[in-house]
Design a protein around this motif. Structure first.
Motif, PDB file in Angstrom:
ATOM      1  N   ASP A  70      44.201  94.989  62.613  1.00 36.99           N
ATOM      2  CA  ASP A  70      44.038  95.055  60.810  1.00 36.99           C
ATOM      3  C   ASP A  70      44.660  96.117  60.691  1.00 36.99           C
ATOM      4  O   ASP A  70      44.157  97.374  60.430  1.00 36.99           O
ATOM      5  CB  ASP A  70      42.579  94.713  60.613  1.00 36.99           C
ATOM      6  CG  ASP A  70      42.351  95.061  59.028  1.00 36.99           C
ATOM      7  OD1 ASP A  70      43.558  94.823  58.469  1.00 36.99           O
ATOM      8  OD2 ASP A  70      41.312  95.192  58.631  1.00 36.99           O
TER       9      ASP A  70
ATOM     10  N   GLU B 270      47.401  87.869  57.457  1.00 36.27           N
ATOM     11  CA  GLU B 270      48.130  88.180  56.284  1.00 36.27           C
ATOM     12  C   GLU B 270      49.599  87.894  56.272  1.00 36.27           C
ATOM     13  O   GLU B 270      50.322  87.589  55.705  1.00 36.27           O
ATOM     14  CB  GLU B 270      47.927  89.663  56.157  1.00 36.27           C
ATOM     15  CG  GLU B 270      46.796  90.267  55.873  1.00 36.27           C
ATOM     16  CD  GLU B 270      46.659  91.692  55.177  1.00 36.27           C
ATOM     17  OE1 GLU B 270      47.220  91.674  54.106  1.00 36.27           O
ATOM     18  OE2 GLU B 270      45.975  92.642  55.809  1.00 36.27           O
TER      19      GLU B 270
ATOM     20  N   TYR C 102      50.709  93.219  54.795  1.00 38.71           N
ATOM     21  CA  TYR C 102      49.634  93.607  56.006  1.00 38.71           C
ATOM     22  C   TYR C 102      49.451  94.925  56.051  1.00 38.71           C
ATOM     23  O   TYR C 102      48.880  95.249  56.862  1.00 38.71           O
ATOM     24  CB  TYR C 102      50.096  92.765  57.265  1.00 38.71           C
ATOM     25  CG  TYR C 102      51.426  93.313  57.916  1.00 38.71           C
ATOM     26  CD1 TYR C 102      52.812  93.078  57.537  1.00 38.71           C
ATOM     27  CD2 TYR C 102      51.376  94.234  58.793  1.00 38.71           C
ATOM     28  CE1 TYR C 102      53.857  93.726  58.121  1.00 38.71           C
ATOM     29  CE2 TYR C 102      52.422  94.780  59.547  1.00 38.71           C
ATOM     30  CZ  TYR C 102      53.618  94.567  59.285  1.00 38.71           C
ATOM     31  OH  TYR C 102      54.663  95.268  59.984  1.00 38.71           O
TER      32      TYR C 102
HETATM   33 CA   LIG Z   1      44.684  93.675  57.035  1.00 42.26          CA
END
Ligand SMILES: [Ca+2]
Ligand SMILES: [Ca+2]
Ligand SMILES: [Ca+2]
Ligand SMILES: [Ca+2]
Length: 315
Positions: A265, A276, A309
């Motif tokens: 992430d 994403e 992202y």
């Molecule tokens: Ca993210």
């Protein structure tokens, strides 16, 4: 087209792995890094001044870009590596390790094809190589490689120097062999701090500076965190907006201490990068690549956009 005549079986043991549970390895208490670097620098510089190199030019043959490094016996006709002319420029790469800035001397015998990829320091590489000590003793030699090596598993010096080169081209000779041409080729002279340092190996005493000649035939892009963005593209641009192709723990978009190439992430918004990158309304689900990943506004073409992202303001 010249053909390879034969392939030598690979009988040597690959010794470049940095962390191995080798019963033959013995460990001395580590010396002071600064003092050892000074000693290694002196030894390497002396070696470069007292030796010359000959390079084989044999396009299409396995011997192409083979090197022989010999002690100078006739200074009138033999140019030391230290004083080599531009064509095979002796170059220096600085590598940060052990709280030191190591200067690594290396030779660029041939760059490779400039439009071909260079590996990043966390990619895999397909190389032939020869490793020796400064006294000329050979501890490893692979003339025709059979497997790729992940640079992150090897001694640090490889991850510093191999990425300075591009790959070449190759064709199937039709007899089960491959013809490699125009590949990047060089020689690196590593202080022990970028080699095995205090951990002796078969044929490599502790604290040995080591010399590797190498030929870079091919690379494989890796995606260490399997988030769909290849590691070499998980390189946070510097202040000038430039990706330098060198991955460090500081390439950390959300500043959580996990660099992007290991962070699933990347912007820390609790939505996985992989999610994403999902393209809406696709069944089966398709994913954006780095190249076409949109920013928060949906723009997919602005080269300066912040891909979503990497932007915690949207997902
Ligand atoms: Ca993210
Ligand atoms: Ca990735
Ligand atoms: Ca992170
Ligand atoms: Ca990531």
């Amino acid at each position: 087209m010249k053909l390879l005549k034969y392939i030598l079986p690979i009988v040597t043991l690959f010794l470049v792995v940095a962390c191995q549970d080798d019963d033959d390895a013995t460990v001395e208490p580590p010396r002071d890094f600064t003092e050892q670097y000074k000693a290694d620098t002196l030894a390497i510089n002396t070696y470069l001044r007292e030796h010359y190199i000959t390079v084989t030019n044999a396009a299409g043959y396995t011997t192409d870009m083979d090197v022989v490094i010999s002690k100078i016996t006739n200074p009138e006709t033999q140019t030391s590596i230290w004083d080599m002319p531009n064509r095979q420029t002796r170059m220096v790469k600085v590598a940060s390790q052990n709280d030191l800035e190591y200067e690594v001397h290396y030779l660029n015998l041939r760059q490779g094809i400039p439009t071909n990829p260079k590996p990043c320091n966390f990619d895999s590489v397909f190389v032939s190589y020869r490793g020796t000590l400064l006294n000329g003793s050979q501890f490893d030699y692979v003339q025709v490689p059979s497997v790729m090596f992940r640079l992150e598993t090897l001694i640090r010096g490889w991850g510093e120097i191999i990425p300075q080169f591009n790959t070449g081209s190759y064709t199937d000779a039709g007899d089960g062999t491959t013809i490699f041409e125009d590949f990047g080729a060089g020689v690196m002279f590593l202080p022990s701090g970028l080699g095995y340092y205090n951990v002796s190996q078969v044929g490599i005493p502790a604290y040995s500076p080591i010399v590797f000649s190498f030929k870079l035939y091919e690379i494989e892009r890796l995606d260490q965190d399997n988030d769909g963005i290849p590691t070499y593209l998980e390189d946070v641009p510097n202040d000038l907006g430039i990706k330098d192709g060198y991955i460090t723990i500081d390439d950390d978009t959300d500043g959580d201490g996990v660099p992007d190439f290991r962070d699933i992430d990347d912007d820390g918004d609790q939505i996985l990068t992989k999610n994403e990158l999902k393209i809406p309304n696709t069944d089966p689900i398709q994913y954006y690549t780095y190249e076409n990943a949109p920013d928060c506004s949906g723009n997919t073409t602005n080269p300066n956009r912040i891909r979503k992202y990497l932007d915690p303001n949207c997902n």
